[in-house]
Design a protein around this motif. Structure first.
Motif, PDB file in Angstrom:
ATOM      1  N   PRO A  44       5.809   3.945   8.754  1.00 20.41           N
ATOM      2  CA  PRO A  44       6.920   4.420   7.910  1.00 20.41           C
ATOM      3  C   PRO A  44       7.162   3.499   7.052  1.00 20.41           C
ATOM      4  O   PRO A  44       8.222   4.040   5.892  1.00 20.41           O
ATOM      5  N   HIS A  45       6.811   2.027   6.873  1.00 22.37           N
ATOM      6  CA  HIS A  45       7.614   1.987   5.730  1.00 22.37           C
ATOM      7  C   HIS A  45       6.561   1.814   4.392  1.00 22.37           C
ATOM      8  O   HIS A  45       7.267   2.244   3.410  1.00 22.37           O
ATOM      9  N   GLY A  46       5.548   2.569   4.749  1.00 25.46           N
ATOM     10  CA  GLY A  46       4.337   2.605   3.943  1.00 25.46           C
ATOM     11  C   GLY A  46       4.617   4.180   3.823  1.00 25.46           C
ATOM     12  O   GLY A  46       4.495   4.324   1.956  1.00 25.46           O
ATOM     13  N   LEU A  47       5.461   4.595   3.815  1.00 23.08           N
ATOM     14  CA  LEU A  47       6.274   5.598   3.623  1.00 23.08           C
ATOM     15  C   LEU A  47       6.883   5.283   2.119  1.00 23.08           C
ATOM     16  O   LEU A  47       7.617   6.711   1.804  1.00 23.08           O
ATOM     17  N   PRO A  58       0.764  -1.483  -0.303  1.00 22.29           N
ATOM     18  CA  PRO A  58       0.445  -0.002   0.502  1.00 22.29           C
ATOM     19  C   PRO A  58       1.219   0.761   0.604  1.00 22.29           C
ATOM     20  O   PRO A  58       1.899   0.882   0.407  1.00 22.29           O
ATOM     21  N   ALA A  59       0.551   2.501  -0.157  1.00 19.92           N
ATOM     22  CA  ALA A  59       1.388   3.389  -0.314  1.00 19.92           C
ATOM     23  C   ALA A  59      -0.526   4.597  -0.470  1.00 19.92           C
ATOM     24  O   ALA A  59      -0.735   4.517  -1.083  1.00 19.92           O
ATOM     25  N   ALA A 119      14.151   5.834   2.866  1.00 18.15           N
ATOM     26  CA  ALA A 119      14.562   5.151   4.092  1.00 18.15           C
ATOM     27  C   ALA A 119      14.059   4.423   5.053  1.00 18.15           C
ATOM     28  O   ALA A 119      12.900   4.937   5.022  1.00 18.15           O
ATOM     29  N   ARG A 120      14.818   3.382   6.021  1.00 23.44           N
ATOM     30  CA  ARG A 120      13.409   2.532   6.451  1.00 23.44           C
ATOM     31  C   ARG A 120      13.358   3.300   8.193  1.00 23.44           C
ATOM     32  O   ARG A 120      14.707   4.167   8.310  1.00 23.44           O
TER      33      ARG A 120
END
Length: 306
Positions: free
Chosen positions: A251-254, A116-117, A156-157
């Motif tokens: 944050p991983h979605g970003l 998802p994004a 970035a992660r």
């Protein structure tokens, strides 16, 4: 490990030292690998194996089949098979086994759902809303804006952003030095909005939260220590509540969003792979679905038989 045959337990302990000292993996990754391997070795011991040379492809396939009967997800089974292959290759390389039992072990092909994004409008709304709420000059608000801008700008992660030090940011060139998985270093560019947010954080807000124990950490928590990943995750979820219709991403979605928007904007896969720090281009290719609409439009504009 104490219930395993002696040779298994000794090898697993040595492998743990290898993962920590030589591969410099995170504690979470080390625990995951050891858990997977301990399960495999326990299964092998139940079948009468006591030495690494007793392991064979039938034993390993039996263990993997047992994972399936337990209802494990295909992604979990694929990860565990990979962990075993790496372990048996290491055992052969270090002389602990005379053959690589896992070399022929296949992995169930994992289904790869599209990550998802946010769309561009939602990403802009997220950043604008955070900036608007930080207009009062609150240190935490300015910090959150800087983190959000950097996450979206660099892909970035969250762990990579939380471990940044001030010296890792080169504002004159607008690049940040990131240490990824396995402590692999990469340099990632970021844009003017992120630079402006970082400038305000460093000049106006970080000195307010700074305490003697803050050290060189770029981003600080409310008590002055290096900010924790969990705090950043909670912040991202909370900030997204201010964006109507936006999916509930962390944050991983970003990170997914940044990769998606780069490809939609015309960036090539190799560039995105380098920015994200993916070891394999195949990992980056999951994002190629986002280019479908752009390719379709180009096809209709350019092909004589469209």
């Amino acid at each position: 490990m104490q219930d395993l045959p002696e040779e298994f337990a000794t090898a697993l302990a040595a492998y743990e030292r290898h993962l920590v000292a030589e591969r410099d993996l995170t504690p979470h990754t080390v625990r995951a690998y050891l858990g997977d391997l301990s399960g495999m070795l326990t299964h092998a011991a139940a079948l009468g194996c006591t030495r690494l040379d007793d392991l064979d492809i039938r034993t390993l396939r039996s263990w993997l089949a047992n994972q399936q009967t337990l209802g494990k997800a295909r992604t979990t089974m694929a990860r565990r098979a990979t962990a075993v292959r790496v372990f048996t290759a290491w055992a052969l390389r270090t002389g602990r086994a005379t053959a690589d039992a896992g070399a022929q072990l296949g992995s169930p092909k994992a289904h790869k759902p599209l990550p998802p994004a946010l769309d561009v409008t939602q990403a802009r709304a997220l950043l604008d809303a955070a900036a608007s709420q930080a207009d009062d000059g609150s240190p935490v608000g300015l910090r959150d804006v800087a983190i959000l801008e950097l996450l979206y700008a660099t892909g970035a992660r969250v762990g990579e952003v939380c471990t940044l030090d001030i010296d890792d940011v080169d504002r004159s060139r607008r690049v940040v030095r990131v240490f990824g998985k396995g402590r692999k270093e990469r340099t990632v560019p970021y844009g003017l909005p992120a630079d402006q947010a970082l400038g305000r954080w460093l000049a106006e807000a970080r000195p307010v939260l700074f305490v003697p124990g803050s050290g060189a950490a770029l981003f600080l928590g409310a008590r002055g220590g290096r900010i924790d990943q969990r705090a950043v995750r909670s912040m991202v979820h909370r900030r997204l509540e201010d964006v109507p219709g936006a999916p509930d991403l962390g944050p991983h979605g970003l990170r997914h969003t940044a990769a998606t928007h780069l490809l939609e904007g015309g960036a090539d896969l190799r560039t995105v792979q380098e920015m994200l720090g993916h070891a394999s281009l195949a990992t980056t290719q999951i994002y190629t679905h986002v280019t479908t609409d752009r390719l379709r439009k180009a096809y209709h504009l350019a092909h004589p038989r469209a």
